[in-house]
Design a protein around this motif. Structure first.
Motif, PDB file in Angstrom:
ATOM      1  N   TYR A 145     -62.310  28.078 -63.503  1.00  0.00           N
ATOM      2  CA  TYR A 145     -62.549  26.951 -62.601  1.00  0.00           C
ATOM      3  C   TYR A 145     -63.779  26.179 -63.039  1.00  0.00           C
ATOM      4  CZ  TYR A 145     -66.576  28.928 -60.036  1.00  0.00           C
ATOM      5  OH  TYR A 145     -67.823  29.391 -59.681  1.00  0.00           O
ATOM      6  N   GLY A 146     -64.000  25.030 -62.417  1.00  0.00           N
ATOM      7  CA  GLY A 146     -65.214  24.255 -62.602  1.00  0.00           C
ATOM      8  C   GLY A 146     -65.788  23.925 -61.243  1.00  0.00           C
ATOM      9  N   PHE A 147     -67.091  24.064 -61.083  1.00  0.00           N
ATOM     10  CA  PHE A 147     -67.686  23.805 -59.769  1.00  0.00           C
ATOM     11  C   PHE A 147     -67.457  22.350 -59.362  1.00  0.00           C
ATOM     12  CE2 PHE A 147     -71.301  22.484 -57.080  1.00  0.00           C
ATOM     13  CZ  PHE A 147     -70.996  23.268 -55.975  1.00  0.00           C
ATOM     14  N   GLY A 148     -67.042  22.146 -58.107  1.00  0.00           N
ATOM     15  CA  GLY A 148     -66.798  20.806 -57.597  1.00  0.00           C
ATOM     16  C   GLY A 148     -65.745  20.080 -58.406  1.00  0.00           C
ATOM     17  N   SER A 149     -66.015  18.817 -58.722  1.00  0.00           N
ATOM     18  CA  SER A 149     -65.042  17.996 -59.440  1.00  0.00           C
ATOM     19  C   SER A 149     -65.257  18.027 -60.952  1.00  0.00           C
ATOM     20  CB  SER A 149     -65.102  16.552 -58.935  1.00  0.00           C
ATOM     21  OG  SER A 149     -66.397  15.997 -59.121  1.00  0.00           O
ATOM     22  N   SER A 150     -65.911  19.066 -61.453  1.00  0.00           N
ATOM     23  CA  SER A 150     -66.085  19.208 -62.902  1.00  0.00           C
ATOM     24  C   SER A 150     -64.725  19.189 -63.597  1.00  0.00           C
ATOM     25  CB  SER A 150     -66.787  20.526 -63.227  1.00  0.00           C
ATOM     26  OG  SER A 150     -68.063  20.593 -62.646  1.00  0.00           O
ATOM     27  N   GLU A 151     -64.659  18.464 -64.701  1.00  0.00           N
ATOM     28  CA  GLU A 151     -63.444  18.455 -65.505  1.00  0.00           C
ATOM     29  C   GLU A 151     -63.481  19.669 -66.423  1.00  0.00           C
ATOM     30  OE1 GLU A 151     -60.949  15.166 -68.101  1.00  0.00           O
ATOM     31  OE2 GLU A 151     -63.147  15.139 -68.173  1.00  0.00           O
ATOM     32  N   ASN A 152     -62.507  20.574 -66.265  1.00  0.00           N
ATOM     33  CA  ASN A 152     -62.490  21.768 -67.109  1.00  0.00           C
ATOM     34  C   ASN A 152     -61.075  22.063 -67.584  1.00  0.00           C
ATOM     35  OD1 ASN A 152     -61.824  24.403 -64.955  1.00  0.00           O
ATOM     36  ND2 ASN A 152     -62.495  22.463 -64.082  1.00  0.00           N
ATOM     37  N   HIS A 153     -60.927  22.084 -68.915  1.00  0.00           N
ATOM     38  CA  HIS A 153     -59.646  22.350 -69.559  1.00  0.00           C
ATOM     39  C   HIS A 153     -59.755  23.660 -70.341  1.00  0.00           C
ATOM     40  CE1 HIS A 153     -58.747  17.703 -69.844  1.00  0.00           C
ATOM     41  NE2 HIS A 153     -59.054  18.099 -68.624  1.00  0.00           N
ATOM     42  N   TRP A 154     -58.655  24.424 -70.335  1.00  0.00           N
ATOM     43  CA  TRP A 154     -58.638  25.713 -71.017  1.00  0.00           C
ATOM     44  C   TRP A 154     -57.360  25.819 -71.856  1.00  0.00           C
ATOM     45  CZ3 TRP A 154     -62.928  28.766 -69.792  1.00  0.00           C
ATOM     46  CH2 TRP A 154     -63.643  28.382 -68.656  1.00  0.00           C
ATOM     47  N   SER A 155     -57.480  26.384 -73.068  1.00  0.00           N
ATOM     48  CA  SER A 155     -56.318  26.451 -73.956  1.00  0.00           C
ATOM     49  C   SER A 155     -55.764  27.858 -74.143  1.00  0.00           C
ATOM     50  CB  SER A 155     -56.664  25.851 -75.317  1.00  0.00           C
ATOM     51  OG  SER A 155     -57.783  26.475 -75.896  1.00  0.00           O
ATOM     52  N   SER A 156     -56.472  28.876 -73.715  1.00  0.00           N
ATOM     53  CA  SER A 156     -55.939  30.234 -73.786  1.00  0.00           C
ATOM     54  C   SER A 156     -56.787  31.148 -72.914  1.00  0.00           C
ATOM     55  CB  SER A 156     -55.934  30.772 -75.228  1.00  0.00           C
ATOM     56  OG  SER A 156     -57.249  30.904 -75.722  1.00  0.00           O
ATOM     57  N   ALA A 157     -56.206  32.276 -72.552  1.00  0.00           N
ATOM     58  CA  ALA A 157     -56.915  33.287 -71.778  1.00  0.00           C
ATOM     59  C   ALA A 157     -56.351  34.649 -72.134  1.00  0.00           C
ATOM     60  CB  ALA A 157     -56.781  33.030 -70.273  1.00  0.00           C
ATOM     61  N   ARG A 158     -57.197  35.673 -72.016  1.00  0.00           N
ATOM     62  CA  ARG A 158     -56.762  37.023 -72.396  1.00  0.00           C
ATOM     63  C   ARG A 158     -57.609  38.058 -71.681  1.00  0.00           C
ATOM     64  NH1 ARG A 158     -54.070  38.562 -77.323  1.00  0.00           N
ATOM     65  NH2 ARG A 158     -54.183  36.343 -77.776  1.00  0.00           N
ATOM     66  N   VAL A 159     -56.979  39.159 -71.313  1.00  0.00           N
ATOM     67  CA  VAL A 159     -57.676  40.321 -70.767  1.00  0.00           C
ATOM     68  C   VAL A 159     -57.196  41.550 -71.511  1.00  0.00           C
ATOM     69  CG1 VAL A 159     -58.103  41.749 -68.728  1.00  0.00           C
ATOM     70  CG2 VAL A 159     -57.891  39.259 -68.485  1.00  0.00           C
ATOM     71  N   VAL A 160     -58.117  42.357 -71.988  1.00  0.00           N
ATOM     72  CA  VAL A 160     -57.803  43.625 -72.645  1.00  0.00           C
ATOM     73  C   VAL A 160     -58.567  44.722 -71.923  1.00  0.00           C
ATOM     74  CG1 VAL A 160     -57.820  44.929 -74.802  1.00  0.00           C
ATOM     75  CG2 VAL A 160     -57.529  42.438 -74.860  1.00  0.00           C
ATOM     76  N   VAL A 161     -57.844  45.706 -71.382  1.00  0.00           N
ATOM     77  CA  VAL A 161     -58.458  46.788 -70.605  1.00  0.00           C
ATOM     78  C   VAL A 161     -58.221  48.114 -71.316  1.00  0.00           C
ATOM     79  CG1 VAL A 161     -58.556  47.963 -68.376  1.00  0.00           C
ATOM     80  CG2 VAL A 161     -58.038  45.511 -68.473  1.00  0.00           C
ATOM     81  N   ALA A 162     -59.261  48.879 -71.504  1.00  0.00           N
ATOM     82  CA  ALA A 162     -59.123  50.215 -72.085  1.00  0.00           C
ATOM     83  C   ALA A 162     -58.533  51.152 -71.041  1.00  0.00           C
ATOM     84  CB  ALA A 162     -60.486  50.726 -72.545  1.00  0.00           C
ATOM     85  N   LYS A 163     -57.501  51.881 -71.415  1.00  0.00           N
ATOM     86  CA  LYS A 163     -56.849  52.813 -70.483  1.00  0.00           C
ATOM     87  C   LYS A 163     -57.639  54.110 -70.403  1.00  0.00           C
ATOM     88  CE  LYS A 163     -52.156  51.078 -71.246  1.00  0.00           C
ATOM     89  NZ  LYS A 163     -50.789  51.418 -71.667  1.00  0.00           N
TER      90      LYS A 163
END
Length: 234
Positions: free
Chosen positions: A216-234
């Protein structure tokens, strides 16, 4: 627009930090390799994947604009809000990597009665509850500076020394957790392991193991995202 090697970038970045986690994760036997649960998103569709994401606000009202276009999720919420997208899935673990590549961060709309633009924020956020009262944030501003925050029971603490910045375009932001230790990391869009830099490392005790990823971006901040990832150790 996302570069052709964006997925390679994310993969190389993750492999580097999987090795970091593996070095810190006890194996059940000398021959057993550490196991990881990996989740990722490249925003390649024409709309937000509701199986992976949900619109989410933990401060202020809703509204604003959200679209998926040209391999990016583009977010600009209403003023004085903390609204964006949250992973539908809750992850569990105290050894993990959460990362996202920033495609753009622009200023927020001017305040009423003012012609001056307000600094914009793009926040990679680990949410430990549904209220936002417990969270960790790694923020890139529209001025190229960074902010690191820990919020515990609604009390925010800025962790950095206000001396972190970058001229890098489209950096990958990463939060790495190893027990009570949190690493705030930046890497280049090329995803070269040697380019990864730890901005700071902090000990933050007693954070829950269950979490969501939020962009997210606080308030009306313009924020663009091109990828996301989560890696969790079991």
């Amino acid at each position: 627009m996302k570069s052709p090697n964006a997925l390679i970038t994310a993969t190389a970045f993750s492999i580097f930090f999987v090795n970091v986690l593996a070095a810190q994760t006890p194996s059940p036997s000398p021959k057993a390799a550490p196991q990881f649960d990996e989740w990722s998103e490249d925003f390649s569709g024409e709309k937000l994947d509701e199986a992976k994401w949900e619109k989410f606000t933990f401060e202020g009202g809703g509204g604003g604009k959200l679209e998926v276009k040209d391999g990016e999720v583009r977010i600009r919420s209403a003023g004085k809000t903390r609204a964006g997208i949250r992973s539908s899935r809750a992850f569990t673990g105290d050894r993990f990597i959460a990362e996202a590549q920033v495609a753009k961060v622009g200023p927020a709309y001017p305040d009423p009665g003012s012609n001056a633009s307000t600094i914009g924020f793009a926040a990679l956020t680990i949410l430990f509850d549904g209220s936002g009262r417990n969270r960790i944030e790694w923020i890139l501003t529209s001025e190229g500076t960074f902010e690191a925050w820990a919020v515990t029971d609604g009390r925010g603490e800025r962790l950095d020394a206000r001396n972190l910045g970058t001229k890098m375009k489209n950096p990958v932001l990463s939060l790495v957790r190893r027990g009570d230790e949190f690493l705030f990391v930046i890497n280049s869009p090329d995803g070269k392991p040697e380019d990864a830099r730890v901005g700071l490392t902090k000990t933050i005790r007693n954070m829950p193991k269950s979490f969501h990823l939020m962009l997210y971006g606080f308030g009306s901040s313009e924020n663009h995202w091109s990828s996301a990832r989560v890696v969790v150790a079991k």
